[in-house]
Design a protein around this motif. Sequence first.
Motif, mmCIF file in Angstrom:
data_model
loop_
_atom_site.group_PDB
_atom_site.id
_atom_site.type_symbol
_atom_site.label_atom_id
_atom_site.label_comp_id
_atom_site.label_asym_id
_atom_site.label_seq_id
_atom_site.Cartn_x
_atom_site.Cartn_y
_atom_site.Cartn_z
ATOM 1 N N GLU A 124 2.451 -1.452 -2.672
ATOM 2 C CA GLU A 124 2.426 -0.433 -3.608
ATOM 3 C C GLU A 124 0.939 -0.312 -4.306
ATOM 4 O O GLU A 124 0.615 0.826 -4.745
ATOM 5 C CB GLU A 124 3.445 -0.825 -4.660
ATOM 6 C CG GLU A 124 5.164 -0.636 -4.117
ATOM 7 C CD GLU A 124 5.988 -1.150 -4.846
ATOM 8 O OE1 GLU A 124 5.651 -1.624 -6.100
ATOM 9 O OE2 GLU A 124 7.292 -1.072 -4.695
ATOM 10 N N ASN A 125 0.492 -1.611 -5.019
ATOM 11 C CA ASN A 125 -1.062 -1.500 -5.335
ATOM 12 C C ASN A 125 -1.942 -0.878 -4.667
ATOM 13 O O ASN A 125 -2.736 -0.155 -4.878
ATOM 14 C CB ASN A 125 -1.407 -2.726 -5.715
ATOM 15 C CG ASN A 125 -0.586 -3.373 -6.901
ATOM 16 O OD1 ASN A 125 0.340 -2.815 -7.508
ATOM 17 N ND2 ASN A 125 -0.611 -4.773 -7.128
ATOM 18 N N SER A 166 -1.355 1.631 -2.337
ATOM 19 C CA SER A 166 -0.641 2.956 -1.755
ATOM 20 C C SER A 166 -0.526 2.765 -0.457
ATOM 21 O O SER A 166 -0.629 3.876 0.177
ATOM 22 C CB SER A 166 -1.945 3.961 -2.330
ATOM 23 O OG SER A 166 -2.249 3.943 -3.711
ATOM 24 N N GLU A 223 5.858 3.241 1.270
ATOM 25 C CA GLU A 223 6.773 4.445 1.465
ATOM 26 C C GLU A 223 8.062 4.253 1.766
ATOM 27 O O GLU A 223 8.553 3.112 2.372
ATOM 28 C CB GLU A 223 6.359 5.305 2.768
ATOM 29 C CG GLU A 223 6.080 4.501 3.866
ATOM 30 C CD GLU A 223 5.494 5.678 5.182
ATOM 31 O OE1 GLU A 223 6.107 6.648 5.350
ATOM 32 O OE2 GLU A 223 4.664 4.762 5.755
#
Length: 339
Positions: free
Chosen positions: A252-253, A255, A258
């Motif tokens: 998540e950090n 990016s 999903e």
Amino acid sequence: MSQTTDAERAIDTYHQYKEKQSASTAREYRRHVRRFRDYLEDHTEATLWDCHSGHAEDFYQWMKDDKQYAPSSVRVAHASLGDFYSTLETFGTDGRRGFPEVSVSQDPTEHATPERLDGMHKSSKKDVEGGDKPLSSEEVAELIENVPTPTVRNELICRMLYQTGMRRSELVRVKLDHIDQERNHIAVYGKKTEDPRDVWYQSSLNWHLNRWIESERPAVFNAEDSDYLFPTRRQERMDEQTVTDVVTTAAENASLQEVVYRGKPPEGEVESDTGRAINRVGAHTLRKSFGVHFINDGGDISFLADLLGHDDIETTKENYLKYSTKDLQNSVRRHGPSI
């Protein structure tokens, strides 16, 4: 103390333990464990302590057919029970951290899997296009650069998963004396297995191992009393869920995360976007990436099966060759016999 009281105490203590990590996960996991306990009481003669894999699979079938739960919810139930019994294995044997002192004959989830039930495969990550796609080497590097704190430990976790292809359940069971840094070798033990398999890693990992073992690990509260590579301040070895949390947070950090699909929405809600998110990147994604990159670099599929601990090479072919960029057709044309 009765078995019923023991069961409720174990479930409540488990909830309190999980709540420190995630309140929402703790509630959901407790709900599934209680449902399994009630199912055993209503439909079998077994208890939480002496049930087996057949009871677990019958429970999954009952959830799917009788209660009309979505396949994703059945999978969460399976994960909940697996985590509950893993925690009991850690604390319930000698009654630590408020757990009742109980003896569990076997983990009923160890040889049970929802995937054996008809229709369960339709909502798995494998069958959603790109759902189990590996990361590129550049994406792995980006993920490692974005691990949450403590960064030294969490970098090592991600690097070990990627360089060895270990499962998260195997990683948390690595002990200091399982590691041979002269040979860049680790003896890997799975859940309740007496015989290890061998994995190797690149020499670059030794710098990260030494930084953790010599500088950071001694500061962990339980380190002196633990033989494991990754102790925590609460127990002698890390939970499997913590490994997943490290990888998913790093993704998540960076990016890279999903949502592949969503599970059943909470009770009383019907919107499809409120169900539990099933993410693309997890701890298993680094294992998948190791395998695919191994093949793409010319590694032998039979060697990979041994490294991953697959009993059947067909499992390796089915799960790893489909994402390989190695041109098999050209390889046959180049290396195959001509007579």
